[in-house]
Every structure is written in C-alpha cells, then in structure tokens.
Design an enzyme around this catalytic site. Structure first.
Site, PDB file in Angstrom:
ATOM      1  N   GLY A  54       8.513 -50.370 -14.409  1.00 14.14           N
ATOM      2  CA  GLY A  54       9.526 -50.755 -15.384  1.00 14.14           C
ATOM      3  C   GLY A  54      10.403 -51.943 -15.021  1.00 14.14           C
ATOM      4  N   GLU A 109      16.338 -50.790 -10.477  1.00 12.38           N
ATOM      5  CA  GLU A 109      15.756 -49.839 -11.433  1.00 12.38           C
ATOM      6  C   GLU A 109      15.984 -50.376 -12.849  1.00 12.38           C
ATOM      7  OE1 GLU A 109      13.891 -47.626 -12.369  1.00 12.38           O
ATOM      8  OE2 GLU A 109      14.687 -45.611 -12.102  1.00 12.38           O
ATOM      9  N   ASP A 110      15.035 -50.175 -13.726  1.00 16.93           N
ATOM     10  CA  ASP A 110      15.221 -50.653 -15.098  1.00 16.93           C
ATOM     11  C   ASP A 110      16.149 -49.753 -15.902  1.00 16.93           C
ATOM     12  OD1 ASP A 110      13.074 -48.912 -14.655  1.00 16.93           O
ATOM     13  OD2 ASP A 110      12.219 -49.310 -16.603  1.00 16.93           O
ATOM     14  N   ASP A 113      17.749 -42.469 -16.772  1.00 18.29           N
ATOM     15  CA  ASP A 113      17.677 -41.569 -17.927  1.00 18.29           C
ATOM     16  C   ASP A 113      18.077 -40.169 -17.458  1.00 18.29           C
ATOM     17  OD1 ASP A 113      16.872 -40.081 -20.154  1.00 18.29           O
ATOM     18  OD2 ASP A 113      15.282 -41.475 -20.643  1.00 18.29           O
ATOM     19  N   LYS A 141      21.930 -44.537 -19.176  1.00 20.31           N
ATOM     20  CA  LYS A 141      22.260 -43.763 -20.382  1.00 20.31           C
ATOM     21  C   LYS A 141      23.486 -42.876 -20.202  1.00 20.31           C
ATOM     22  CE  LYS A 141      17.814 -43.644 -22.764  1.00 20.31           C
ATOM     23  NZ  LYS A 141      16.744 -42.758 -23.295  1.00 20.31           N
ATOM     24  N   PHE A 161      15.064 -43.808 -27.402  1.00 19.82           N
ATOM     25  CA  PHE A 161      13.899 -44.173 -26.603  1.00 19.82           C
ATOM     26  C   PHE A 161      13.763 -45.688 -26.644  1.00 19.82           C
ATOM     27  CE2 PHE A 161       9.678 -44.710 -25.038  1.00 19.82           C
ATOM     28  CZ  PHE A 161       9.578 -43.703 -24.084  1.00 19.82           C
ATOM     29  N   ASP A 168       8.320 -49.108 -21.249  1.00 17.27           N
ATOM     30  CA  ASP A 168       7.115 -48.844 -22.052  1.00 17.27           C
ATOM     31  C   ASP A 168       7.205 -47.558 -22.848  1.00 17.27           C
ATOM     32  OD1 ASP A 168       6.916 -47.065 -19.735  1.00 17.27           O
ATOM     33  OD2 ASP A 168       4.869 -46.668 -20.415  1.00 17.27           O
ATOM     34  N   ARG A 174       5.822 -53.309 -22.868  1.00 17.81           N
ATOM     35  CA  ARG A 174       6.529 -53.812 -21.685  1.00 17.81           C
ATOM     36  C   ARG A 174       6.807 -55.314 -21.777  1.00 17.81           C
ATOM     37  NH1 ARG A 174       6.513 -49.807 -17.604  1.00 17.81           N
ATOM     38  NH2 ARG A 174       4.629 -48.557 -17.470  1.00 17.81           N
TER      39      ARG A 174
HETATM   40  C1  PRP Z   1      10.808 -44.692 -16.108  1.00 21.59           C
HETATM   41  C2  PRP Z   1      11.782 -45.820 -15.921  1.00 21.59           C
HETATM   42  C3  PRP Z   1      12.592 -45.384 -14.741  1.00 21.59           C
HETATM   43  C4  PRP Z   1      12.597 -43.878 -14.870  1.00 21.59           C
HETATM   44  C5  PRP Z   1      13.915 -43.419 -15.405  1.00 21.59           C
HETATM   45  O1  PRP Z   1       9.737 -44.877 -15.251  1.00 21.59           O
HETATM   46  O2  PRP Z   1      11.094 -47.035 -15.698  1.00 21.59           O
HETATM   47  O3  PRP Z   1      11.989 -45.753 -13.529  1.00 21.59           O
HETATM   48  O4  PRP Z   1      11.544 -43.528 -15.762  1.00 21.59           O
HETATM   49  O5  PRP Z   1      13.894 -42.091 -15.830  1.00 21.59           O
HETATM   50  P1  PRP Z   1      14.632 -40.903 -15.088  1.00 21.59           P
HETATM   51  O6  PRP Z   1      16.053 -41.334 -14.822  1.00 21.59           O
HETATM   52  O7  PRP Z   1      14.567 -39.811 -16.136  1.00 21.59           O
HETATM   53  O8  PRP Z   1      13.894 -40.542 -13.855  1.00 21.59           O
HETATM   54  P2  PRP Z   1       8.315 -44.191 -15.447  1.00 21.59           P
HETATM   55  O9  PRP Z   1       8.248 -42.952 -14.622  1.00 21.59           O
HETATM   56  O10 PRP Z   1       8.025 -44.031 -16.921  1.00 21.59           O
HETATM   57  O11 PRP Z   1       7.346 -45.258 -14.809  1.00 21.59           O
HETATM   58  P3  PRP Z   1       7.240 -46.843 -15.166  1.00 21.59           P
HETATM   59  O12 PRP Z   1       8.375 -47.523 -14.443  1.00 21.59           O
HETATM   60  O13 PRP Z   1       5.912 -47.216 -14.628  1.00 21.59           O
HETATM   61  O14 PRP Z   1       7.348 -47.005 -16.662  1.00 21.59           O
END
Ligand code: PRP
Length: 182
Positions: A54, A109-110, A113, A141, A161, A168, A174
């Site tokens: 991400g 971190e992106d 959540d 969030k 979302f 993604d 992305r």
């Molecule tokens: C997503 C997003 C963060 C994480 C946040 O990654 O990119 O890294 O979830 O969510 P959380 O706070 O509920 O843990 P994902 O696991 O979808 O992998 P990706 O980065 O490859 O999209």
C-alpha cells in the site's frame, strides 16, 4: 473530471467520491517531509521502512520531500486478502535486509484502519534495537487507539473504504493518483 473517473466508473466498479485530490496529497506530503527533515539530523542515519504494497507511492513521494541523507527499505505485510475487512491475520511476506540497530527508523504506512498491522509489526521491529522507531501514516481512520500512535499523520480519514494512491480493493485501483471512496 479527474483522470479515470468518467461517469464515476472504473473497471465496472463505481467510485463514490474523491476524498483527497492529487494536489491535496502532494501539498500534505511536502509539509510532512519538512517536519521530518527538521526532526532528525544527518548523524541519525535515518532509515525509512515502507510497508508494502500500500505505501509504494507514498514512500516514493515522501523520501523526495525529506531534505536529509536517508536510506529506504521495505516490509511486505498483508492482512486483507480479497475482501473489504481485515482478516486480522497479519502475514509478514518480506522482511527488511537493512539492519535497524542504532538507527533512526520511520515505518511508513499508507493507512491505519483496525490497527492490527501496526500493533503486530511494531514489537517485531523494536526487537531489532533501533535507536528510535516512529510511524508515519498517510491516513488514519482514528477507529482505535494504537499501542504506539504515528508521530506523523497526513490526514484523519473518513471511515469509508478508500482506494487509490497505493490503496487497493482486491488489488485494483492502486495506480490512481488521487484517493477515492468505493
Ligand atoms: C492494508 C493497508 C495497511 C493495512 C491497514 O494493507 O495497506 O497496511 O491494511 O489496516 P489495519 O490497520 O486494519 O491493519 P493490506 O493488508 O491490504 O496489504 P497491502 O498493503 O498489500 O494492500
């Protein structure tokens, strides 16, 4: 009309609205880069660890906004699979090769959540004895209080979302230069 959003449709999926434009993101990252630049010195041997997938665009733009010597590495973690909810099972698929010992480390971190990803990863990174360990998140969030809150946050994000700018849905979207809700 922003690129790829004609009729709010992209590959059969309907995007609800643009939450952060390309310009919003660019401007905020410049500010964050300036803040990070003034928080460290060259002697800190700054290492930015991007959490993939991400954060790939965020890392690319953030490092160019930081006016200090630094190095970059990545971690690959995944928890969402193909759904819209975190599975809570944070899998570490790739671990950084760079040593963290005695270095100033920023985990990039992106989005925060459920917080599961950071709560699982931070202790693992702390165990490698960095001189300091901070988190820089583009979006937060604010649904939970983390064991360790990010020192830098780009935007307090709505509980929708979100896709684009690295984020993604089942691996799509992305590449969008803006962040939209799905
Ligand atoms: C997503 C997003 C963060 C994480 C946040 O990654 O990119 O890294 O979830 O969510 P959380 O706070 O509920 O843990 P994902 O696991 O979808 O992998 P990706 O980065 O490859 O999209």
């Amino acid at each position: 009309m922003p690129r790829l959003l004609e009729n709010n449709r992209l590959g059969g999926q309907k995007l609800q609205r643009i939450v952060y434009t390309e310009e919003d993101i660019r401007r905020r990252i410049q500010e964050m880069g300036a803040e990070i630049s003034s928080a460290y010195h060259a002697a800190d041997r700054l290492l930015l660890v991007g959490l993939l997938k991400g954060s790939f665009l965020f890392v690319a733009d953030l490092v160019r906004a930081i006016d200090l010597p630094l190095q970059v590495d990545f971690l690959v973690a995944a928890s969402y699979g193909a759904g819209k909810k975190s599975t809570g099972d944070v899998r570490l698929l790739y671990d950084p090769e760079a040593s963290l010992r005695d270095r100033a480390v920023i985990l990039v971190e992106d989005i925060v959540d459920s917080g599961a990803t950071l709560n699982r990863l931070i202790p693992r990174l702390e165990a490698r004895s960095p001189a300091s360990l901070e988190i820089c998140a583009l979006l937060h969030k604010r649904l939970v209080t983390l064991d360790r809150e990010p020192r830098w946050v780009g935007f307090d994000a709505p509980n929708e979302f979100l896709v684009g700018y690295g984020l993604d849905y089942a691996e799509d979207f992305r590449h969008l230069p803006y962040i939209a809700s799905l």
